[in-house]
Motif scaffolding. Sequence first.
Motif, PDB file in Angstrom:
ATOM      1  N   UNK A   1     112.890 -28.649  49.149  1.00 50.96           N
ATOM      2  CA  UNK A   1     112.324 -27.939  50.305  1.00 50.96           C
ATOM      3  C   UNK A   1     112.211 -28.807  51.544  1.00 50.96           C
ATOM      4  N   UNK A   2     112.945 -28.439  52.556  1.00 47.67           N
ATOM      5  CA  UNK A   2     112.784 -29.009  53.897  1.00 47.67           C
ATOM      6  C   UNK A   2     112.720 -27.805  54.820  1.00 47.67           C
ATOM      7  N   UNK A   3     111.531 -27.453  55.248  1.00 49.12           N
ATOM      8  CA  UNK A   3     111.351 -26.164  55.934  1.00 49.12           C
ATOM      9  C   UNK A   3     112.135 -26.057  57.223  1.00 49.12           C
ATOM     10  N   UNK A   4     112.578 -27.203  57.759  1.00 43.62           N
ATOM     11  CA  UNK A   4     113.314 -27.203  59.031  1.00 43.62           C
ATOM     12  C   UNK A   4     114.807 -26.965  58.833  1.00 43.62           C
ATOM     13  N   UNK A   5     115.257 -26.835  57.588  1.00 44.61           N
ATOM     14  CA  UNK A   5     116.680 -26.553  57.357  1.00 44.61           C
ATOM     15  C   UNK A   5     117.333 -27.563  56.454  1.00 44.61           C
ATOM     16  N   UNK A   6     118.604 -27.382  56.251  1.00 47.54           N
ATOM     17  CA  UNK A   6     119.401 -28.193  55.322  1.00 47.54           C
ATOM     18  C   UNK A   6     119.514 -29.618  55.880  1.00 47.54           C
ATOM     19  N   UNK A   7     118.981 -30.581  55.152  1.00 49.66           N
ATOM     20  CA  UNK A   7     118.943 -31.962  55.654  1.00 49.66           C
ATOM     21  C   UNK A   7     119.926 -32.792  54.836  1.00 49.66           C
ATOM     22  N   UNK A   8     121.016 -33.148  55.449  1.00 51.09           N
ATOM     23  CA  UNK A   8     122.136 -33.775  54.751  1.00 51.09           C
ATOM     24  C   UNK A   8     122.588 -34.989  55.547  1.00 51.09           C
ATOM     25  N   UNK A   9     122.074 -36.124  55.161  1.00 47.10           N
ATOM     26  CA  UNK A   9     122.395 -37.341  55.909  1.00 47.10           C
ATOM     27  C   UNK A   9     122.793 -38.474  54.968  1.00 47.10           C
TER      28      UNK A   9
ATOM     29  N   UNK B   1     106.631 -42.150  72.646  1.00 50.12           N
ATOM     30  CA  UNK B   1     106.862 -42.901  71.409  1.00 50.12           C
ATOM     31  C   UNK B   1     108.179 -42.425  70.804  1.00 50.12           C
ATOM     32  N   UNK B   2     108.536 -43.009  69.647  1.00 51.86           N
ATOM     33  CA  UNK B   2     109.849 -42.703  69.063  1.00 51.86           C
ATOM     34  C   UNK B   2     109.755 -41.691  67.924  1.00 51.86           C
ATOM     35  N   UNK B   3     108.608 -41.037  67.801  1.00 49.14           N
ATOM     36  CA  UNK B   3     108.421 -40.130  66.670  1.00 49.14           C
ATOM     37  C   UNK B   3     109.160 -38.808  66.900  1.00 49.14           C
ATOM     38  N   UNK B   4     109.830 -38.353  65.852  1.00 43.86           N
ATOM     39  CA  UNK B   4     110.533 -37.074  65.871  1.00 43.86           C
ATOM     40  C   UNK B   4     109.948 -36.217  64.757  1.00 43.86           C
ATOM     41  N   UNK B   5     109.560 -35.002  65.107  1.00 36.14           N
ATOM     42  CA  UNK B   5     108.960 -34.101  64.128  1.00 36.14           C
ATOM     43  C   UNK B   5     109.835 -32.869  63.953  1.00 36.14           C
ATOM     44  N   UNK B   6     110.281 -32.629  62.729  1.00 36.15           N
ATOM     45  CA  UNK B   6     111.128 -31.464  62.444  1.00 36.15           C
ATOM     46  C   UNK B   6     110.323 -30.444  61.660  1.00 36.15           C
ATOM     47  N   UNK B   7     110.192 -29.274  62.222  1.00 40.82           N
ATOM     48  CA  UNK B   7     109.489 -28.195  61.525  1.00 40.82           C
ATOM     49  C   UNK B   7     110.279 -26.902  61.727  1.00 40.82           C
ATOM     50  N   UNK B   8     109.701 -25.810  61.295  1.00 41.72           N
ATOM     51  CA  UNK B   8     110.385 -24.535  61.522  1.00 41.72           C
ATOM     52  C   UNK B   8     110.547 -24.251  63.014  1.00 41.72           C
ATOM     53  N   UNK B   9     109.777 -24.950  63.848  1.00 44.68           N
ATOM     54  CA  UNK B   9     109.843 -24.719  65.291  1.00 44.68           C
ATOM     55  C   UNK B   9     110.959 -25.505  65.961  1.00 44.68           C
ATOM     56  N   UNK B  10     111.630 -26.398  65.227  1.00 36.88           N
ATOM     57  CA  UNK B  10     112.678 -27.214  65.834  1.00 36.88           C
ATOM     58  C   UNK B  10     112.426 -28.687  65.603  1.00 36.88           C
ATOM     59  N   UNK B  11     113.214 -29.486  66.275  1.00 39.44           N
ATOM     60  CA  UNK B  11     113.136 -30.941  66.153  1.00 39.44           C
ATOM     61  C   UNK B  11     112.490 -31.467  67.431  1.00 39.44           C
ATOM     62  N   UNK B  12     111.269 -31.957  67.318  1.00 40.90           N
ATOM     63  CA  UNK B  12     110.467 -32.255  68.502  1.00 40.90           C
ATOM     64  C   UNK B  12     110.296 -33.759  68.698  1.00 40.90           C
TER      65      UNK B  12
ATOM     66  N   UNK C   1     107.310 -29.978  57.077  1.00 35.87           N
ATOM     67  CA  UNK C   1     108.181 -30.631  58.042  1.00 35.87           C
ATOM     68  C   UNK C   1     108.420 -32.092  57.745  1.00 35.87           C
ATOM     69  N   UNK C   2     109.127 -32.718  58.647  1.00 32.07           N
ATOM     70  CA  UNK C   2     109.516 -34.122  58.500  1.00 32.07           C
ATOM     71  C   UNK C   2     109.044 -34.898  59.725  1.00 32.07           C
ATOM     72  N   UNK C   3     108.483 -36.078  59.490  1.00 28.17           N
ATOM     73  CA  UNK C   3     108.119 -36.985  60.580  1.00 28.17           C
ATOM     74  C   UNK C   3     108.993 -38.228  60.481  1.00 28.17           C
TER      75      UNK C   3
END
Lengths: 330, 330, 330, 330
Positions: free
Chosen positions: B229-237, D255-266, C245-247
Amino acid sequence: MLKVGLLGAGRIGQVHAVNIAGNPRSTLVAVADVYAQAAEKLAAEHGADARSVEDILNDDDIDAVLVASSTDTHSDLIEAATAAGKAVLCEKPVDLSLDRAKKCLAAASTTGKPVMIGFNRRFDPNFAAVRGALVSGEVGKAELLSVTSFDPAPPPVSYIKVSGGLFRDMMIHDFDMSNFLMGDRPVSVRAVGSSIVDPEIGEAGDVDTAVVTMTYADGRIAVIKNSRRAVYGYDQRVELLGSEGLLQAQNMLENTVVKSTTAGVVSAKPTYFFLERYMPAYAAEWEAFVSAVLDGTDMPVTLEDGIAVLAMAEAATESFESGQAVDVSY
Amino acid sequence: MLKVGLLGAGRIGQVHAVNIAGNPRSTLVAVADVYAQAAEKLAAEHGADARSVEDILNDDDIDAVLVASSTDTHSDLIEAATAAGKAVLCEKPVDLSLDRAKKCLAAASTTGKPVMIGFNRRFDPNFAAVRGALVSGEVGKAELLSVTSFDPAPPPVSYIKVSGGLFRDMMIHDFDMSNFLMGDRPVSVRAVGSSIVDPEIGEAGDVDTAVVTMTYADGRIAVIKNSRRAVYGYDQRVELLGSEGLLQAQNMLENTVVKSTTAGVVSAKPTYFFLERYMPAYAAEWEAFVSAVLDGTDMPVTLEDGIAVLAMAEAATESFESGQAVDVSY
Amino acid sequence: MLKVGLLGAGRIGQVHAVNIAGNPRSTLVAVADVYAQAAEKLAAEHGADARSVEDILNDDDIDAVLVASSTDTHSDLIEAATAAGKAVLCEKPVDLSLDRAKKCLAAASTTGKPVMIGFNRRFDPNFAAVRGALVSGEVGKAELLSVTSFDPAPPPVSYIKVSGGLFRDMMIHDFDMSNFLMGDRPVSVRAVGSSIVDPEIGEAGDVDTAVVTMTYADGRIAVIKNSRRAVYGYDQRVELLGSEGLLQAQNMLENTVVKSTTAGVVSAKPTYFFLERYMPAYAAEWEAFVSAVLDGTDMPVTLEDGIAVLAMAEAATESFESGQAVDVSY
Amino acid sequence: MLKVGLLGAGRIGQVHAVNIAGNPRSTLVAVADVYAQAAEKLAAEHGADARSVEDILNDDDIDAVLVASSTDTHSDLIEAATAAGKAVLCEKPVDLSLDRAKKCLAAASTTGKPVMIGFNRRFDPNFAAVRGALVSGEVGKAELLSVTSFDPAPPPVSYIKVSGGLFRDMMIHDFDMSNFLMGDRPVSVRAVGSSIVDPEIGEAGDVDTAVVTMTYADGRIAVIKNSRRAVYGYDQRVELLGSEGLLQAQNMLENTVVKSTTAGVVSAKPTYFFLERYMPAYAAEWEAFVSAVLDGTDMPVTLEDGIAVLAMAEAATESFESGQAVDVSY
């Protein structure tokens, strides 16, 4: 099922042929080209026939034509095809002459047949997403638009000479992009340009680098930057400042690989040119045309839209030559 | 022109049908499925016939079959099809049982017919570019590989129960990716896992989150991270540290639009799942199979490759259960 | 105003001197170093005196000491300083010996004086923002943590030999980062490692590349990747998958310039090493210590925290040597 | 050691005081301000004295003055300070009146004392890196420059009324940036503007959104975009197309933090305003001034530079009002 005749079997005609054949609601029936061999080869690839333009227009079984022949034939073919009862998707520009294009509009209008002009960039998923976000209010009201549009390399000077000039040949796409994103047409334009990439382009009476600023009746401003040369690839971006935020559509890159070495952190280049960048846009454009014709809805890009950008190009050319602001009359 | 029979008309069979029909060097002749209606519908869409598996295998006019049926039929169909003289592209995995897969290899080998296993991710342009950059020495020698592979949402628990478990069902792709990028197979694996996403998955005897570390004979190390589960979508890196730099393949995003508001700078999400992300990879995979068969070159992914990852999955499962490092025997 | 004695005038002592002198609530009173000249030079730069450690500890006018001397002196100095009534900020690690560190804790505890261990990375604004976002629930519950920590170049082998090994010397920072971000300590660790960067490091009994996976009582998993060499610069990233989500905290780059040429799209490299990357973190760390002492609040990093990571490093070393999972006893 | 008097103890004076005191080659001796209390407070914080302007200028022990008082005092103070034998660093602009500024230049020139104008953005490490890359030929010859400069929020209308207008008050920085990056001054300017952000700004006779295009003698083109409002923070970017590539300086993020959620990659927002973004630039600017004075080298930004941008601002204002292109006379 839309039965389609394709007029023009060159590079862009081949792109359209794939989309016509690949779309589940359209079928490619016939192809015409001044080079019979080109028409035959392309027709064969898609199980269609090579025919003359006349045959295609006279065939009552053909519902629509896609005009992908040379620019100087566009107006005539739009008039002839609509008179023959066909729906028309015509590549940009309508004509190099604004007057001729207006006459074409008058003629086509009397037939009541739908005409769409092929401003493919409106169907690029990135630019479409910008428009969508703006319409849905995600950044408030638009205030300041920037369009960056650089080709990877200049065309031959022989092409430049018959192109109608950068404002009509290249920036016309960006004029349409501005109209699409702003949802309105500018009242005045100011143009500067120079032939700093290649002096021969200047000797041919054209520019290779240009900036046009445009003002709108409600105070909004747009700026378009063009260059005939960006050695790193096709640079196609828009940026729109609104009252509640900024929208940017960035370049499509060749892949997502990032390489970090002692030389820096290196990403892939933008896709090389319009065939690489806009292939999905061409398919979406065709899909939009098919839907509009079969479902009887409004054309997403009209002949009037195609004429508006000619008026803007003409005003920009005049502004560049006079050094003064020019009001656009549509 | 390669004449192809498609065995399986489900979701992935439909993807393959488009690529078989769209490739200029292959043609879809027949489709078989346990649901006759599904076979008929898919066949009709591509001008092919719906037939039984037997008919397809007995038809001397068919050169190759694509096996896209359920996993428990793969080994049998590979054996039958190669015995019938067909080249085979079979979806992964070869089998859930390593022993059965090895017997399949033995049988298929005697026929001399080429078999390719469908590890589509090798054909993703981003991962292929990483492999290409590594092979051409752009970051020196590989030292430490990381594969991140998160699904957007877990499958139903009913699927989990028959899946063979995360290591065989999901991580098998990442085992193959490791083998592809490292150009070698690991000597030992260590696995940890838990059912932190959904306790029901744990009750079904499986995990939904797992990390496997692998060591290679020459001292290299790889680590694979999986989550259901990655709620933001398919994470393939993937990310590969070499003696002279780092290579990263990042996610494909839905578009290139960036929106800056008081809430931050927002980019689009990764493409949602494998059909969105890997569609170009499936086409490239098919193209590679067609080329190998028609040109008589080596298969880019072999049955042996398909068996190696089963051995790795088995070792990982054992390591997870025992808590200890497990040497892999291929 | 906190009156401070600095024990150690080396590279890291100099960083601390600037922060002690620059903080509006602290003043640098005295500096001690085994090299008298170094102490004198540093003291002079900040209007302080060079004194012996004994003098500093016996001076009732000094409220706090910062221990930045060599690792083998840390435990003794923490004990002596707390016994002398000073608040202490001591550089990591507490000691190379877990037993010795535990005795130090026992001794320091009896004095009731506050001790903070200098895990500066907790105060890096990027990692602190990750922790903040997690605590405020922005990505739901933590599930899977990855810490990537690569040095730009390996230290001399002579240093390696007295360092206590990669797990105690280098990964100890990442153990603390895991504890900080996860808000808990792992129950078991699995370590793999190799000396693929420099075989001489292997001959010295250490590794230069390592991966440790850690499991938590509630099913969470963390993985730490270390390499002594990333030629592109200091690579310091964390990535935390949560239920919503992912941080990711990405690297700090030298600047924001992007250069696009025929060679690709090139960004600046990460800042070179810890002095460049963590300078703001050292200042924030000192500020946190000063606030805790003057305001009587809890230390943000305790002696117990410093001992926990020693236990983790010891378990990781044992796991690497045995090839088996090792439970950590704190 | 440079002994410095600071004229002006407001917000920007306070920034300078920190840099003067923190620089190892300068010391803050005295502070003057029309509000005696402000001067006393700031002087006390840095161990300096509060004095009158006259006292400072008459003190032979003071080598240099930093003019950070209100704009209407700049010309007078530059003249008085240079006449008194001081080196001068004066905040921008020299004056709102181009004529007055030119007289100031004439007067200051006769004294032979060095004067630097505080265009701090030249010392921003990102913009400096763009200039450096251009000078070293990394993208060939410059052709087309874009400067994007948006404030986070408009100032009060009361400030707008005395500001001299957007072109003199805000865009003056971008005129200097253009001169810095292009290494030349434009021959003509075209300006458009509107008060779309806040109609009250229009009623006060000013604009809040503007685009200026500039042409150079050799055919190069530059375009500057200004807005008084970018709700996502201070937007400060440049982009320079050269014959062999593109250089972009992007925003500094919080800062360099990126947050990915159902709302997008912020990602984080840009740093909020000039104090956050340009603090390092102010320190580097002061360092450059100190070095030039003590080492007797040329000033990196001269009084002539400060006058050139006034001429450009005047031409832009005239172009905006007339709607026509205006040649700049320096």
